[in-house]
Motif scaffolding. Sequence first.
Motif, PDB file in Angstrom:
ATOM      1  N   VAL A  48      44.239  34.655  33.086  1.00 30.16           N
ATOM      2  CA  VAL A  48      44.117  34.760  34.545  1.00 30.16           C
ATOM      3  C   VAL A  48      43.857  35.949  35.153  1.00 30.16           C
ATOM      4  CG1 VAL A  48      45.664  33.811  36.427  1.00 30.16           C
ATOM      5  CG2 VAL A  48      45.337  32.538  34.332  1.00 30.16           C
ATOM      6  N   ALA A  49      44.872  37.093  34.647  1.00 34.32           N
ATOM      7  CA  ALA A  49      44.848  38.138  35.219  1.00 34.32           C
ATOM      8  C   ALA A  49      45.573  39.307  34.172  1.00 34.32           C
ATOM      9  CB  ALA A  49      45.632  38.274  36.451  1.00 34.32           C
ATOM     10  N   ILE A  50      44.999  40.415  34.206  1.00 37.74           N
ATOM     11  CA  ILE A  50      45.750  41.457  33.316  1.00 37.74           C
ATOM     12  C   ILE A  50      45.866  42.767  34.203  1.00 37.74           C
ATOM     13  CG2 ILE A  50      43.394  42.251  32.571  1.00 37.74           C
ATOM     14  CD1 ILE A  50      44.700  42.265  29.545  1.00 37.74           C
ATOM     15  N   ILE A  51      46.922  43.380  33.780  1.00 35.22           N
ATOM     16  CA  ILE A  51      47.020  44.650  34.413  1.00 35.22           C
ATOM     17  C   ILE A  51      47.765  45.776  33.173  1.00 35.22           C
ATOM     18  CG2 ILE A  51      49.690  44.283  34.865  1.00 35.22           C
ATOM     19  CD1 ILE A  51      49.309  45.732  37.402  1.00 35.22           C
ATOM     20  N   THR A  52      47.108  47.021  33.250  1.00 38.21           N
ATOM     21  CA  THR A  52      47.418  48.134  32.344  1.00 38.21           C
ATOM     22  C   THR A  52      48.801  48.443  32.952  1.00 38.21           C
ATOM     23  OG1 THR A  52      46.137  49.687  33.586  1.00 38.21           O
ATOM     24  CG2 THR A  52      45.042  48.386  31.820  1.00 38.21           C
ATOM     25  N   ARG A  53      49.202  49.696  32.119  1.00 38.25           N
ATOM     26  CA  ARG A  53      50.374  50.371  32.558  1.00 38.25           C
ATOM     27  C   ARG A  53      50.253  51.307  33.762  1.00 38.25           C
ATOM     28  NH1 ARG A  53      51.361  53.705  27.251  1.00 38.25           N
ATOM     29  NH2 ARG A  53      49.426  55.017  27.332  1.00 38.25           N
ATOM     30  N   ASP A  54      48.801  51.703  33.943  1.00 33.35           N
ATOM     31  CA  ASP A  54      48.422  52.510  35.073  1.00 33.35           C
ATOM     32  C   ASP A  54      48.192  51.777  36.125  1.00 33.35           C
ATOM     33  OD1 ASP A  54      45.522  54.228  33.568  1.00 33.35           O
ATOM     34  OD2 ASP A  54      46.277  51.981  33.968  1.00 33.35           O
ATOM     35  N   GLY A  55      48.124  50.291  36.022  1.00 35.60           N
ATOM     36  CA  GLY A  55      47.806  49.722  37.381  1.00 35.60           C
ATOM     37  C   GLY A  55      46.503  49.131  37.356  1.00 35.60           C
ATOM     38  N   LYS A  56      45.650  49.442  36.389  1.00 30.87           N
ATOM     39  CA  LYS A  56      44.411  48.716  36.537  1.00 30.87           C
ATOM     40  C   LYS A  56      44.339  47.077  36.300  1.00 30.87           C
ATOM     41  CE  LYS A  56      41.790  53.014  34.948  1.00 30.87           C
ATOM     42  NZ  LYS A  56      41.223  53.659  33.851  1.00 30.87           N
ATOM     43  N   THR A  57      43.561  46.516  36.922  1.00 33.26           N
ATOM     44  CA  THR A  57      43.801  44.953  36.968  1.00 33.26           C
ATOM     45  C   THR A  57      42.524  44.448  36.516  1.00 33.26           C
ATOM     46  OG1 THR A  57      43.368  44.865  39.297  1.00 33.26           O
ATOM     47  CG2 THR A  57      45.676  45.179  38.580  1.00 33.26           C
ATOM     48  N   ASN A  58      42.473  43.348  36.156  1.00 27.92           N
ATOM     49  CA  ASN A  58      41.408  42.463  35.960  1.00 27.92           C
ATOM     50  C   ASN A  58      41.578  40.886  36.096  1.00 27.92           C
ATOM     51  OD1 ASN A  58      38.560  41.949  35.445  1.00 27.92           O
ATOM     52  ND2 ASN A  58      39.040  41.470  33.352  1.00 27.92           N
ATOM     53  N   TYR A  59      40.931  40.335  36.860  1.00 26.78           N
ATOM     54  CA  TYR A  59      41.184  38.685  37.332  1.00 26.78           C
ATOM     55  C   TYR A  59      39.886  37.912  36.880  1.00 26.78           C
ATOM     56  CZ  TYR A  59      44.643  40.835  40.632  1.00 26.78           C
ATOM     57  OH  TYR A  59      45.618  41.295  41.176  1.00 26.78           O
ATOM     58  N   THR A  60      40.257  36.776  36.581  1.00 28.95           N
ATOM     59  CA  THR A  60      39.179  35.798  36.192  1.00 28.95           C
ATOM     60  C   THR A  60      38.713  35.347  37.618  1.00 28.95           C
ATOM     61  OG1 THR A  60      38.523  33.758  35.140  1.00 28.95           O
ATOM     62  CG2 THR A  60      40.680  33.679  36.500  1.00 28.95           C
ATOM     63  N   ASP A  61      37.381  35.020  37.626  1.00 31.21           N
ATOM     64  CA  ASP A  61      36.537  34.736  38.929  1.00 31.21           C
ATOM     65  C   ASP A  61      37.481  33.814  39.621  1.00 31.21           C
ATOM     66  OD1 ASP A  61      33.213  35.259  37.778  1.00 31.21           O
ATOM     67  OD2 ASP A  61      34.679  36.722  38.300  1.00 31.21           O
ATOM     68  N   SER A  62      37.771  32.647  39.063  1.00 32.60           N
ATOM     69  CA  SER A  62      38.360  31.702  39.859  1.00 32.60           C
ATOM     70  C   SER A  62      39.763  31.917  40.634  1.00 32.60           C
ATOM     71  CB  SER A  62      38.550  30.415  39.115  1.00 32.60           C
ATOM     72  OG  SER A  62      39.593  30.868  38.020  1.00 32.60           O
ATOM     73  N   VAL A  63      40.171  32.965  40.524  1.00 26.50           N
ATOM     74  CA  VAL A  63      41.542  33.314  41.246  1.00 26.50           C
ATOM     75  C   VAL A  63      41.304  34.563  41.982  1.00 26.50           C
ATOM     76  CG1 VAL A  63      42.906  32.376  39.366  1.00 26.50           C
ATOM     77  CG2 VAL A  63      42.638  34.719  39.345  1.00 26.50           C
ATOM     78  N   LYS A  64      40.337  35.205  42.021  1.00 17.25           N
ATOM     79  CA  LYS A  64      40.058  36.382  42.629  1.00 17.25           C
ATOM     80  C   LYS A  64      40.252  36.071  44.244  1.00 17.25           C
ATOM     81  CE  LYS A  64      37.166  38.858  39.530  1.00 17.25           C
ATOM     82  NZ  LYS A  64      35.608  39.460  39.332  1.00 17.25           N
ATOM     83  N   GLY A  65      40.991  37.352  44.895  1.00 13.66           N
ATOM     84  CA  GLY A  65      41.417  36.828  46.383  1.00 13.66           C
ATOM     85  C   GLY A  65      42.519  35.947  46.498  1.00 13.66           C
ATOM     86  N   ARG A  66      43.138  35.239  45.600  1.00 11.98           N
ATOM     87  CA  ARG A  66      43.982  34.270  45.724  1.00 11.98           C
ATOM     88  C   ARG A  66      45.339  34.832  44.920  1.00 11.98           C
ATOM     89  NH1 ARG A  66      43.822  29.279  43.917  1.00 11.98           N
ATOM     90  NH2 ARG A  66      42.337  29.744  42.208  1.00 11.98           N
ATOM     91  N   PHE A  67      45.096  35.374  43.819  1.00 10.50           N
ATOM     92  CA  PHE A  67      46.069  35.887  42.842  1.00 10.50           C
ATOM     93  C   PHE A  67      46.256  37.322  42.830  1.00 10.50           C
ATOM     94  CE2 PHE A  67      46.344  32.002  39.968  1.00 10.50           C
ATOM     95  CZ  PHE A  67      46.402  31.123  40.902  1.00 10.50           C
ATOM     96  N   THR A  68      47.454  37.902  42.765  1.00  3.75           N
ATOM     97  CA  THR A  68      47.668  39.513  42.686  1.00  3.75           C
ATOM     98  C   THR A  68      48.660  39.638  41.615  1.00  3.75           C
ATOM     99  OG1 THR A  68      47.245  39.574  45.146  1.00  3.75           O
ATOM    100  CG2 THR A  68      48.404  41.590  43.910  1.00  3.75           C
ATOM    101  N   ILE A  69      48.384  40.352  40.626  1.00  8.63           N
ATOM    102  CA  ILE A  69      49.333  40.756  39.289  1.00  8.63           C
ATOM    103  C   ILE A  69      49.776  42.138  39.712  1.00  8.63           C
ATOM    104  CG2 ILE A  69      47.339  41.876  38.068  1.00  8.63           C
ATOM    105  CD1 ILE A  69      48.752  40.654  35.744  1.00  8.63           C
ATOM    106  N   SER A  70      51.183  42.378  39.454  1.00 13.90           N
ATOM    107  CA  SER A  70      51.736  43.537  39.631  1.00 13.90           C
ATOM    108  C   SER A  70      52.598  43.923  38.468  1.00 13.90           C
ATOM    109  CB  SER A  70      52.472  43.708  40.844  1.00 13.90           C
ATOM    110  OG  SER A  70      53.317  42.535  40.931  1.00 13.90           O
TER     111      SER A  70
END
Length: 123
Positions: A48-70
């Motif tokens: 669904v979503a992934i975040i590195t320790r320095d804050g870089k994120t990646n989302y699957t297309d279907s949740v972009k703009g709707r989900f936020t990972i922190s």
Amino acid sequence: QVQLVESGGGLVQPGGSLRLSCAASGSILSINHMGWYRQAPGKQRELVAIITRDGKTNYTDSVKGRFTISIDNPKDTVCLQMTSLIPDDTAVYYCNALLLVASTEGLKKGDYWGQGTQVTVSS
């Protein structure tokens, strides 16, 4: 022993919001990345979503703009804010983390999973 404990799942109506949290505990020295996967009935587990320790994120297309990972590094916690939920978001959501931990064998990098939390989007 490293554990990932998730919270925040539940039942929500379409268009609603939920916030998932995952806290890692144990002999954690550092976080490489943390993320969320989901698995719907009859389907494969997907990122669904992934975040590195320095804050870089990646989302699957279907949740972009709707989900936020922190991520909160000092607390070894990752959160997933989900908005504008749709029925297709219904699944068991799993927390995942790639961690550097201290073990009896010394330092090691390990891939860890939470037990999963159910998210149901339905009217």
